[in-house]
Design a protein around this motif. Structure first.
Motif, PDB file in Angstrom:
ATOM      1  N   THR A  68       0.885  -1.251   0.160  1.00  0.00           N
ATOM      2  CA  THR A  68       0.109  -0.026  -0.076  1.00  0.00           C
ATOM      3  C   THR A  68       0.724   1.062   0.115  1.00  0.00           C
ATOM      4  N   ALA A  69       2.101   1.282   0.757  1.00  0.00           N
ATOM      5  CA  ALA A  69       2.834   2.459   0.836  1.00  0.00           C
ATOM      6  C   ALA A  69       3.506   2.635  -0.606  1.00  0.00           C
ATOM      7  N   VAL A  70       3.767   1.739  -1.254  1.00  0.00           N
ATOM      8  CA  VAL A  70       4.452   1.964  -2.455  1.00  0.00           C
ATOM      9  C   VAL A  70       3.519   2.331  -3.714  1.00  0.00           C
ATOM     10  N   GLY A  71       2.426   2.493  -3.259  1.00  0.00           N
ATOM     11  CA  GLY A  71       0.951   2.930  -4.156  1.00  0.00           C
ATOM     12  C   GLY A  71       0.512   1.930  -4.937  1.00  0.00           C
ATOM     13  N   GLY A  72       0.376   0.715  -4.512  1.00  0.00           N
ATOM     14  CA  GLY A  72      -0.337  -0.416  -5.034  1.00  0.00           C
ATOM     15  C   GLY A  72      -1.766  -0.400  -5.089  1.00  0.00           C
ATOM     16  N   GLY A  73      -2.573  -0.490  -6.247  1.00  0.00           N
ATOM     17  CA  GLY A  73      -3.845  -0.423  -6.124  1.00  0.00           C
ATOM     18  C   GLY A  73      -4.465  -1.520  -5.311  1.00  0.00           C
ATOM     19  N   ASP A  74      -5.872  -1.266  -5.194  1.00  0.00           N
ATOM     20  CA  ASP A  74      -6.553  -1.939  -4.361  1.00  0.00           C
ATOM     21  C   ASP A  74      -6.712  -3.317  -4.938  1.00  0.00           C
ATOM     22  N   TRP A  75      -7.131  -3.354  -6.051  1.00  0.00           N
ATOM     23  CA  TRP A  75      -7.288  -4.728  -6.834  1.00  0.00           C
ATOM     24  C   TRP A  75      -5.908  -5.641  -6.849  1.00  0.00           C
ATOM     25  N   ARG A  76      -5.087  -4.785  -7.181  1.00  0.00           N
ATOM     26  CA  ARG A  76      -3.619  -5.567  -7.146  1.00  0.00           C
ATOM     27  C   ARG A  76      -3.133  -6.092  -5.968  1.00  0.00           C
ATOM     28  N   ILE A  77      -3.609  -5.227  -4.841  1.00  0.00           N
ATOM     29  CA  ILE A  77      -3.008  -5.816  -3.591  1.00  0.00           C
ATOM     30  C   ILE A  77      -3.902  -7.084  -3.312  1.00  0.00           C
ATOM     31  N   ILE A  78      -5.303  -7.159  -3.400  1.00  0.00           N
ATOM     32  CA  ILE A  78      -6.031  -8.118  -3.077  1.00  0.00           C
ATOM     33  C   ILE A  78      -5.576  -9.213  -3.864  1.00  0.00           C
ATOM     34  N   PHE A  79      -5.628  -9.231  -5.108  1.00  0.00           N
ATOM     35  CA  PHE A  79      -5.239 -10.355  -5.750  1.00  0.00           C
ATOM     36  C   PHE A  79      -4.038 -11.006  -6.066  1.00  0.00           C
ATOM     37  N   LYS A  80      -3.062 -10.095  -5.700  1.00  0.00           N
ATOM     38  CA  LYS A  80      -1.476 -10.515  -6.026  1.00  0.00           C
ATOM     39  C   LYS A  80      -0.998 -10.862  -4.432  1.00  0.00           C
ATOM     40  N   HIS A  81      -1.324  -9.949  -3.537  1.00  0.00           N
ATOM     41  CA  HIS A  81      -0.567 -10.155  -1.993  1.00  0.00           C
ATOM     42  C   HIS A  81      -1.719 -10.715  -1.146  1.00  0.00           C
ATOM     43  N   ILE A  82      -2.868 -10.818  -1.123  1.00  0.00           N
ATOM     44  CA  ILE A  82      -3.674 -11.236  -0.284  1.00  0.00           C
ATOM     45  C   ILE A  82      -4.285 -12.346  -0.744  1.00  0.00           C
ATOM     46  N   LEU A  83      -4.850 -12.648  -1.661  1.00  0.00           N
ATOM     47  CA  LEU A  83      -5.443 -14.194  -2.191  1.00  0.00           C
ATOM     48  C   LEU A  83      -4.586 -15.341  -2.159  1.00  0.00           C
ATOM     49  N   PRO A  84      -3.200 -14.994  -2.558  1.00  0.00           N
ATOM     50  CA  PRO A  84      -2.338 -16.362  -2.576  1.00  0.00           C
ATOM     51  C   PRO A  84      -2.200 -16.578  -1.198  1.00  0.00           C
ATOM     52  N   ASN A  85      -2.236 -15.753  -0.234  1.00  0.00           N
ATOM     53  CA  ASN A  85      -1.919 -16.233   1.339  1.00  0.00           C
ATOM     54  C   ASN A  85      -3.023 -16.677   2.059  1.00  0.00           C
ATOM     55  N   ILE A  86      -4.203 -16.729   1.453  1.00  0.00           N
ATOM     56  CA  ILE A  86      -5.497 -17.196   2.123  1.00  0.00           C
ATOM     57  C   ILE A  86      -6.148 -18.435   1.435  1.00  0.00           C
ATOM     58  N   LEU A  87      -5.311 -19.053   0.292  1.00  0.00           N
ATOM     59  CA  LEU A  87      -5.969 -20.135  -0.561  1.00  0.00           C
ATOM     60  C   LEU A  87      -6.118 -21.363   0.541  1.00  0.00           C
ATOM     61  N   ALA A  88      -5.222 -21.688   1.454  1.00  0.00           N
ATOM     62  CA  ALA A  88      -5.510 -22.926   2.339  1.00  0.00           C
ATOM     63  C   ALA A  88      -6.647 -23.420   2.477  1.00  0.00           C
ATOM     64  N   PRO A  89      -7.447 -22.398   3.510  1.00  0.00           N
ATOM     65  CA  PRO A  89      -8.767 -22.554   4.141  1.00  0.00           C
ATOM     66  C   PRO A  89      -9.779 -22.664   2.827  1.00  0.00           C
ATOM     67  N   ILE A  90      -9.509 -21.715   1.937  1.00  0.00           N
ATOM     68  CA  ILE A  90     -10.623 -21.915   0.677  1.00  0.00           C
ATOM     69  C   ILE A  90     -10.409 -23.296  -0.036  1.00  0.00           C
ATOM     70  N   ILE A  91      -9.257 -23.790  -0.023  1.00  0.00           N
ATOM     71  CA  ILE A  91      -9.133 -25.166  -0.851  1.00  0.00           C
ATOM     72  C   ILE A  91      -9.728 -25.971   0.348  1.00  0.00           C
ATOM     73  N   VAL A  92      -9.849 -25.968   1.366  1.00  0.00           N
ATOM     74  CA  VAL A  92     -10.196 -27.093   2.327  1.00  0.00           C
ATOM     75  C   VAL A  92     -11.808 -26.906   2.368  1.00  0.00           C
ATOM     76  N   GLN A  93     -12.227 -25.541   2.163  1.00  0.00           N
ATOM     77  CA  GLN A  93     -13.667 -25.404   2.292  1.00  0.00           C
ATOM     78  C   GLN A  93     -14.146 -25.959   0.871  1.00  0.00           C
ATOM     79  N   ALA A  94     -13.391 -25.869  -0.378  1.00  0.00           N
ATOM     80  CA  ALA A  94     -14.016 -26.273  -1.458  1.00  0.00           C
ATOM     81  C   ALA A  94     -14.049 -27.775  -1.716  1.00  0.00           C
ATOM     82  N   THR A  95     -13.015 -28.407  -1.128  1.00  0.00           N
ATOM     83  CA  THR A  95     -12.874 -29.985  -0.953  1.00  0.00           C
ATOM     84  C   THR A  95     -14.312 -30.563  -0.253  1.00  0.00           C
ATOM     85  N   LEU A  96     -14.471 -30.003   0.814  1.00  0.00           N
ATOM     86  CA  LEU A  96     -15.642 -30.353   1.687  1.00  0.00           C
ATOM     87  C   LEU A  96     -17.195 -29.864   0.859  1.00  0.00           C
TER      88      LEU A  96
END
Length: 306
Positions: free
Chosen positions: A202-230
């Motif tokens: 955020t400090a270097v000027g990253g856009g919201d969508w870029r931060i969400i899809f490039k920095h946040i979503l890759p780090n929350i995949l584990a619980p989503i994969i588990v939920q999808a399997t169930l």
């Protein structure tokens, strides 16, 4: 008396270096392999998926072929035998063949509907968790409405008033089953967005969508994969229930739920195989996804790493 002490350089062993260099996914896989029930569930899923893919090569009949025209009246409600492993139905169709081809329908609906749910739920949950405020209130209210409304009744209402088709089936289920993914994604994003690497982006000027899809979503995949399997197992159960009630996949397609419904009237008269074998197929596939999902959840839980 002088005692000489030999000091040896302590060099970390290969095993220690490998443990330190393992990724999260490799570490999770090694823990998953130790879970016998999870591996059994994964084996069930793999076997059924392979059977669905290789259906033309592991069956001798067509799922729509009425064998009474070829083999005579003896092919009608024939019990399990070396010729017909799961017996035949009242139309002389081979039940083993229809069960194997029915796996294609169940898996297609399960994976497609889950994919739609993941896309909708993760996007809405990420927006709610990242922005908060009014957006979070609206999405959280919509999620609570979906949870409060009877799930099966909602699907029945959509399917009953629209022309039946396979794409409509998994689109209807996917559109209304996203709430659990939205809730998981929202909670994870709220935690992750406070991390230092997100603040740096955020400090270097990253856009919201870029931060969400490039920095946040890759780090929350584990619980989503588990939920999808169930969720795949739950959707397969829902599809079978709809087919049993006559609102799902329409005949003559070999849907497991509809096969159970067709054979239930002959069950008490001794022709049990028409309903039992599709029921066992549903049980095996759903059990496989649930066991694998539970084991995957334990393997990806950092609190159980030690």
């Amino acid at each position: 008396m002088e005692v000489k002490t030999e000091v040896k350089n302590v060099v970390p062993g290969k095993a220690k270096r490998k443990v330190e260099g393992r990724s999260l996914w490799m570490d999770a896989w090694l823990r998953l392999k130790k879970n016998k029930s999870a591996m059994f569930g994964m084996a069930l899923v793999i076997v059924i998926c392979l059977a669905a893919i290789l259906a033309p090569y592991i069956t001798r009949y067509d799922p729509y072929d009425q064998l009474i025209w070829k083999e005579g009246a003896s092919a009608k409600l024939a019990p399990p035998s070396a010729t017909h492993w799961f017996g035949t139905d009242i139309y002389g169709r081979d039940i083993y063949t229809r069960v194997v081809y029915g796996a294609r329908i169940s898996l297609q609906i399960g994976f497609a509907a889950t994919g739609i749910s993941v896309i909708i739920g993760v996007i809405l949950g990420s927006l709610a968790g990242y922005y908060g405020g009014f957006i979070d209130d609206i999405i959280s209210w919509l999620t609570n409405v979906i949870f409060a409304f009877p799930f099966l009744l909602f699907v029945l209402a959509l399917v009953a008033y629209l022309p039946p088709s396979l794409p409509l089936m998994y689109m209807s289920i996917g559109i209304i089953s996203w709430a659990s993914f939205a809730r998981v994604a929202r909670g994870q994003v709220i935690q992750v967005k406070e991390m230092e690497y997100v603040e740096a982006a955020t400090a270097v000027g990253g856009g919201d969508w870029r931060i969400i899809f490039k920095h946040i979503l890759p780090n929350i995949l584990a619980p989503i994969i588990v939920q999808a399997t169930l969720e795949v197992g739950s959707i397969i159960m829902l599809e079978s229930s709809l087919s049993f009630l006559g609102f799902g996949v329409q005949p003559p397609k070999p849907a497991w739920g509809y096969m159970i419904n067709e054979g239930r009237q002959f069950f008490l008269s001794g022709q049990w195989w028409w309903s039992v074998f599709p029921g066992f197929a549903i049980m095996a596939l759903v059990l496989g996804f649930n066991l694998f999902g539970d084991g995957l959840r334990d393997a990806l839980d950092p609190r159980l790493k030690q």
